[in-house]
Enzyme design. Structure first.
Site, mmCIF file in Angstrom:
data_model
loop_
_atom_site.group_PDB
_atom_site.id
_atom_site.type_symbol
_atom_site.label_atom_id
_atom_site.label_comp_id
_atom_site.label_asym_id
_atom_site.label_seq_id
_atom_site.Cartn_x
_atom_site.Cartn_y
_atom_site.Cartn_z
ATOM 1 C CB ALA A 63 2.869 -13.117 11.019
ATOM 2 N N GLY A 102 -0.651 -14.936 7.508
ATOM 3 C CA GLY A 102 -1.409 -15.253 8.719
ATOM 4 C C GLY A 102 -2.829 -14.729 8.669
ATOM 5 C CD GLU A 105 -0.941 -19.374 7.924
ATOM 6 O OE1 GLU A 105 -0.410 -20.506 7.904
ATOM 7 O OE2 GLU A 105 -0.393 -18.368 8.417
ATOM 8 C CD GLU A 125 2.542 -17.150 4.691
ATOM 9 O OE1 GLU A 125 1.679 -17.063 5.579
ATOM 10 O OE2 GLU A 125 2.250 -17.274 3.475
HETATM 11 N N1 T1G Z 1 4.306 -6.969 9.054
HETATM 12 C C1 T1G Z 1 4.807 -5.771 9.453
HETATM 13 N N2 T1G Z 1 4.746 -4.621 8.706
HETATM 14 C C2 T1G Z 1 4.127 -4.711 7.530
HETATM 15 C C3 T1G Z 1 3.577 -5.930 7.040
HETATM 16 C C4 T1G Z 1 3.676 -7.092 7.870
HETATM 17 N N3 T1G Z 1 3.169 -8.266 7.510
HETATM 18 N N4 T1G Z 1 3.043 -5.688 5.818
HETATM 19 C C5 T1G Z 1 3.248 -4.377 5.563
HETATM 20 N N5 T1G Z 1 3.892 -3.782 6.576
HETATM 21 C C6 T1G Z 1 4.266 -2.369 6.681
HETATM 22 C C7 T1G Z 1 5.289 -1.949 5.628
HETATM 23 O O1 T1G Z 1 6.590 -2.206 6.060
HETATM 24 C C8 T1G Z 1 5.005 -0.460 5.495
HETATM 25 O O2 T1G Z 1 5.612 0.194 6.585
HETATM 26 C C9 T1G Z 1 3.495 -0.393 5.691
HETATM 27 O O3 T1G Z 1 3.128 -1.592 6.373
HETATM 28 C C10 T1G Z 1 2.730 -0.332 4.393
HETATM 29 O O4 T1G Z 1 3.150 -1.393 3.574
HETATM 30 C C11 T1G Z 1 2.263 -16.996 10.292
HETATM 31 C C12 T1G Z 1 4.587 -16.328 8.765
HETATM 32 C C13 T1G Z 1 -0.114 -5.653 2.383
HETATM 33 C C14 T1G Z 1 0.203 -5.758 -0.019
HETATM 34 O O5 T1G Z 1 4.102 -11.098 3.280
HETATM 35 O O6 T1G Z 1 2.701 -7.443 0.790
HETATM 36 O O7 T1G Z 1 2.012 -14.156 7.830
HETATM 37 O O8 T1G Z 1 7.315 1.521 5.418
HETATM 38 O O9 T1G Z 1 4.233 0.005 1.799
HETATM 39 O O10 T1G Z 1 2.192 -1.143 -1.014
HETATM 40 O O11 T1G Z 1 2.072 -17.897 8.200
HETATM 41 O O12 T1G Z 1 2.559 -4.488 2.512
HETATM 42 O O13 T1G Z 1 5.116 2.545 5.964
HETATM 43 O O14 T1G Z 1 6.757 1.956 7.788
HETATM 44 O O15 T1G Z 1 3.924 -2.478 1.492
HETATM 45 O O16 T1G Z 1 -0.061 -0.834 0.081
HETATM 46 C C15 T1G Z 1 2.924 -12.589 5.198
HETATM 47 C C16 T1G Z 1 3.379 -8.295 3.378
HETATM 48 C C17 T1G Z 1 3.688 -12.303 6.441
HETATM 49 C C18 T1G Z 1 2.447 -9.410 3.212
HETATM 50 C C19 T1G Z 1 0.312 -3.557 1.200
HETATM 51 N N6 T1G Z 1 2.413 -11.359 4.660
HETATM 52 N N7 T1G Z 1 2.833 -7.009 3.012
HETATM 53 O O17 T1G Z 1 1.143 -3.018 0.231
HETATM 54 O O18 T1G Z 1 1.939 -0.926 1.488
HETATM 55 S S1 T1G Z 1 4.402 -13.806 7.086
HETATM 56 C C20 T1G Z 1 3.067 -10.694 3.731
HETATM 57 C C21 T1G Z 1 2.570 -6.678 1.720
HETATM 58 C C22 T1G Z 1 3.070 -14.637 7.774
HETATM 59 C C23 T1G Z 1 2.177 -16.691 8.848
HETATM 60 C C24 T1G Z 1 3.350 -16.012 8.246
HETATM 61 C C25 T1G Z 1 2.134 -5.279 1.456
HETATM 62 C C26 T1G Z 1 0.617 -5.107 1.293
HETATM 63 P P1 T1G Z 1 6.232 1.618 6.418
HETATM 64 P P2 T1G Z 1 3.404 -1.205 2.011
HETATM 65 P P3 T1G Z 1 1.275 -1.418 0.113
#
Ligand code: T1G
Length: 698
Positions: A63, A102, A105, A125
């Protein structure tokens, strides 16, 4: 029609492609786009099957975290997945890069999932203080079984494609995601395989429903390290609903739990930490166009605890290292320690059995500084005294090749003074690792007055390559982390004089969530280090010095602020310590009083926040969130508390200023007087977060 989600029909297969860089997060626009495209493909007579794929470097990484805490926009992810599940055609997810949160999911709502070999799949999450909020807690157990699902969801750790196929999370591994998915879909149609949705497939739940004990044990093992965090427990409970609750009821409860956690302070803190870490690596004040220097060969001087740990971090990332010592004996001892560490990790299953050998090959042990001549980066990790550092840097200057970046791993010392002994101060900076350096994630990159911008970028880039989080800080005694630690240490000493005992203070700090209190930590590190440093600077801490003068130097002496049984690291309260404290206070004419836990917490943490404000005033740290990242990844600050500066905003700056003024007056401690920045923010009703926003490009 949506710009961020495209639709193309090939050979009766509709490929829905999400194209929303950088990580195809499920923003409202993306959710709307998927829904539109799936509905369009569903009514298109020229379409038999639908592929959900992504453009760019990864499948959906979850998400859009930036939308949390804002008014929800429809469609929700649950609505999008429901549309996929109710569409009468075969839907298959084509995964590459990461399918997280998400994103996974969404894929679990499809009939089938294929992935490229390098794909990673997970529900992280919990790392944001949440639980999967779009069916992950109900569909994943139906794909991989509840025991393994509870482990994946409570730890938040992803798995690779090979394991995902083995466990039934994906149906096949393909070369090219969309093409591979189309070919797979064609086979399914040709073989007339049933289109089974996970929501209707309880086959993997049968054993656990028959005998709940396996699941209960798996959930207990997974939540063992929850340490005061709500999300891991909520995750385990939600997965348990697969054993006794109808799917749609459980989905509803999952949503309710998600909505409760998303407004909780713990999740706000963990989301802050997520973005703070990503901001911290963006080095400020570097002219556009400046590039890091290339680094292929690295030399590390000193094979002691720090030097050895740093060398392991490089070898763990596959980067060859020349490790330099003053003599064969020291070198052999250092290399032996590294081999032993890796073998212990292999024995625990942390790395493959042949990895220790593979990594040792990357370490080239040498005696003599001349062996640094080919290195692009030299990291000095020798004994922490200025005289020795200057001698070593004079020699480094003589041997290192032009353009090499010269880093010192000093924890406290003035890097301008060290740089001044070289003819190339522009190439000198600090790379301050934390012990154990092969484990701890933080690397304080210390910018000295003459450090060149490209040298700084080089150090930050190398830190990221060895999977460290680099945070750039300025030069002062102890930089950011240790400077604030010293303030906390001083308050620890003052609290003992006021009437507290080491075990009382440590209990408050561990209950707050840190892995160890200041006194147990001192005993672990060795009390003589601080004692010697105070003596060097002509500073006296009456109680701490009295403890050392009594030969109580910590665990290595089996006694410090606690005593230790032979072979045990468990701290045991020792009345002898209370006697030393009482005698010292009586000698100083101090009267000790009863101290409550709230006073201890305030006097341990508020002065650190105050010092953090001074550090920001002096531009030693660029943003309050950098200070949080330093404490989260260098000192074990509990992630669900977000860091000292984030915590300050949660408590309220006005309240903290009031308490500091109270203690400054009543304890006659002018150092506790609120810093100008803190007082100003409090009087303006502003927050440290407002300073983060001012510095962020988000
Ligand atoms: N939402 C918004 N921005 C995100 C994002 C996300 N989910 N993931 C990454 N970014 C932005 C990050 O801030 C950065 O921005 C850029 O993308 C590159 O990321 C309903 C509730 C995918 C492994 O927890 O673990 O889904 O600083 O530097 O090292 O159940 O990003 O460049 O402006 O980290 O190559 C669950 C989170 C969400 C995964 C890539 N998902 N992301 O790593 O790049 S909750 C996560 C990561 C959810 C549902 C629920 C990593 C990555 P900027 P990065 P990276």
């Amino acid at each position: 029609m949506s710009e961020v989600v495209k639709l193309a029909v090939t050979d009766r297969c509709a490929v829905v492609t999400i194209d929303s860089p950088p990580v195809n997060a499920l923003s409202a626009a993306v959710r709307r786009g998927i829904l539109e495209r799936v509905e369009a493909a569903n009514v298109d007579a020229a379409v038999d099957c639908i592929v959900i794929a992504c453009a760019g470097r990864t499948f959906v990484a979850g998400a859009d975290i930036t939308e949390f805490g804002k008014p929800p926009q429809s469609p929700s992810l649950n609505e999008v997945i429901a549309a996929i599940e109710s569409c009468g055609k075969l839907v298959i997810a084509a995964i590459h890069g990461t399918a997280l949160g998400g994103g996974l999911e969404l894929a679990l709502g499809c009939h089938f999932r294929v992935a490229t070999n390098d794909a990673k799949l997970g529900l992280p999450e919990v790392k944001l203080g949440l639980l999967p909020g779009a069916g992950g807690t109900q569909r994943l157990p139906r794909a991989v079984g509840p025991e393994f699902a509870v482990k994946m969801i409570v730890t938040g750790e992803p798995i690779g494609a090979a394991e995902a196929r083995e466990r039934g999370l994906i149906d096949d591994i393909v070369e090219r995601p969309a093409d591979g998915a189309i070919a797979f879909a064609k086979r399914v149609v040709a073989e007339r395989r049933p289109l089974l949705l996970l929501r209707n497939d309880d086959s993997r739940l049968a054993d656990a429903r028959a005998d709940r004990s396996l699941f209960t044990a798996a959930a207990a093992a997974a939540t063992k390290k929850a340490r005061g965090m709500n999300a891991p427990l909520a995750c385990a409970e939600a997965v348990s609903w697969t054993l006794d609750t109808p799917f749609d009821d459980a989905l509803k409860r999952e949503r309710e739990t998600f909505l409760k956690l998303v407004v909780d302070d713990q999740s706000k803190a963990q989301r802050h930490a997520f973005f703070a870490e990503r901001e911290a690596v963006k080095v400020q004040g570097v002219p556009v166009g400046v590039k890091p220097r290339p680094v292929e060969r690295v030399a590390i001087i000193g094979a002691g605890t720090m030097g050895g740990g740093i060398a392991m971090a490089f070898a763990n990332a596959g980067i060859p290292v020349t490790l330099i010592e003053t003599g064969e004996a020291q070198l052999t001892r250092g290399l032996g320690m590294m081999q032993k560490n890796w073998e212990a990790t292999a024995a625990r299953g942390g790395i493959a059995a042949d990895e220790p050998g593979r990594r040792m090959v990357l370490i080239d042990g040498k005696v003599g500084l001349e062996h640094i001549r080919d290195a692009d980066l030299v990291i000095e990790a020798v004994f922490e005294t200025m005289a020795i550092k200057k001698d070593v840097f004079t020699a480094i200057d003589a041997h290192a090749k032009p353009g090499a970046v010269l880093a010192t791993n000093t924890s406290y010392l003035d890097i301008n003074e060290i740089a001044a002994v070289t003819r190339r101060p522009q190439d000198v900076l600090g790379m301050h690792f934390f012990s154990p350096a092969n484990i701890m994630k933080l690397c304080e990159i210390v910018r000295a007055d003459k450090t060149a911008a490209d040298a700084l970028l080089t150090a930050a880039a190398v830190a990221k390559r060895i999977r460290k989080t680099p945070v750039v800080v300025g030069v002062c005694h102890g930089f950011v982390g240790n400077r604030m630690l010293a303030v906390r240490g001083l308050q620890g000493e003052a609290l003992l004089k006021s009437g507290a005992l080491p075990e009382q203070v440590d209990a408050v700090i561990t209950r707050y969530g840190l892995p160890m209190g200041p006194f147990a930590m001192g005993d672990l590190a060795g009390l003589d280090i601080g004692w010697r440093s105070r003596q060097d600077r002509g500073i006296r801490w009456d109680i701490a010095d009295a403890i050392c003068e009594a030969g109580r130097l910590g665990q290595k002496a089996s006694k410090g602020y606690y005593r230790y049984e032979a072979g045990s690291r468990a701290p045991i309260s020792d009345p002898e310590v209370e006697k030393i404290i009482d005698d010292t206070c009586r000698r100083l004419g101090l009267t000790r009083r009863a101290i409550d836990d709230q006073e201890i917490l305030e006097r341990m943490i508020y002065p650190m926040i105050n010092e953090g404000a001074r550090i920001l005033e002096e531009d030693i740290a660029a943003r309050p969130s950098d200070i949080d990242v330093i404490w989260l990844y260098g000192y074990g600050w509990p992630i669900h508390r977000g860091g000292p500066m984030f915590y300050a905003d949660q408590v309220g700056l006005k309240h903290i200023v009031g308490r500091l003024e109270f203690y400054a007056d009543h304890l006659n401690e002018p150092a506790l007087r609120p810093a100008a920045l803190l007082a100003r923010l409090a009087s303006e009703g502003a927050t440290f977060a407002s300073l983060n926003a001012a510095k962020s490009d988000r």
